[in-house]
Structures are given as structure tokens and as C-alpha cells.
Motif scaffolding. Sequence first.
Motif, PDB file in Angstrom:
ATOM      1  N   TYR A  47      76.950  35.415 110.107  1.00 11.27           N
ATOM      2  CA  TYR A  47      75.963  35.329 109.026  1.00 11.27           C
ATOM      3  C   TYR A  47      75.027  34.166 109.333  1.00 11.27           C
TER       4      TYR A  47
ATOM      5  N   GLU B 248      65.267  38.337 101.879  1.00 11.01           N
ATOM      6  CA  GLU B 248      66.218  38.767 100.851  1.00 11.01           C
ATOM      7  C   GLU B 248      65.952  37.990  99.580  1.00 11.01           C
TER       8      GLU B 248
ATOM      9  N   LYS C 172      69.646  40.095 110.833  1.00 11.02           N
ATOM     10  CA  LYS C 172      70.409  41.348 110.895  1.00 11.02           C
ATOM     11  C   LYS C 172      70.922  41.510 112.322  1.00 11.02           C
TER      12      LYS C 172
END
Length: 140
Positions: A101, A122, A139
Motif C-alpha cells: 500500500y 481517492e 495501483k
Amino acid sequence: MSLQVQKVIHPEELDKVFAIRKIVFVDEQNCPPELEWENEDVSTHFLATNNGQPCGACRWRKTDAGYKLERFAVLKDFRGQGVGRALIAEALSDLPEDAHYIYLNSQLDAMSLYAKFGFVAEGEQFDEAGIQHLKMVKKV
């Protein structure tokens, strides 16, 4: 142009990183100095040089959420010359193998640069030190 980005190991290199960040964030963007210097001891810092002259800086650090890239700063005279791209690439390549992450808080005008490296916006826009930002997540 001879552009190099390296991980900061020596204290005098860290002084150059802080000097660049002071010019860009505190002087140009009017960020409060007390917000600018935090988590330095738990961060991995990078310094960009052009022909040996310091021109950019960034860092990454492990957080509760994952790995956060932050404090990307390029001196005005060197913007638009690939310094930011080189800093992002070097910081990403330095992350541990298990860094699943990876995220950052992007100023709005830098979003397209981070998007080239697979970062996607986001959530909602937010204010950080008086400047609008969006969270971006890489991603994989």
C-alpha cells in the motif's frame, strides 16, 4: 544536464534537503515551518542534484496505513526538467518488497505527474497547510 538522485546518508546531505524544502514550502508556498519539519527521523530522504548542484528532494516513510511518499520539492529553476519524475522513480524503487500500500497527498497541479507512476486519486479534496490536496494511491 546531469541529473542524479540518491538516498541521503550523510548529515550534510540532509541539510541540503531541508534547505530545498524551506525554499519551496516555507518561502514560496507559505507553509508554517512547524508543519514542515516532522517525522524526519523515521523517514528515508532523497536528494536530487544537477551537475552536482542540489535541485530537488523527497522522502518516504512507513505509516500505520502503508508507505507514504511525501515532501516532493523541486527548486523553481529546475522545474519541468524531469527532476520530479526522477525523485518519484528513485523513491519507489527504494521501497521494501512488501510495500503493498503506497500513497501520497498530492497538490492538485502535481497529480498528472504522480498518475504517470500509477497513482490514482481517492476521496475528497482537502486542505493541507493552506493548499488543496488529493490523496493518491498507487495501483499495483
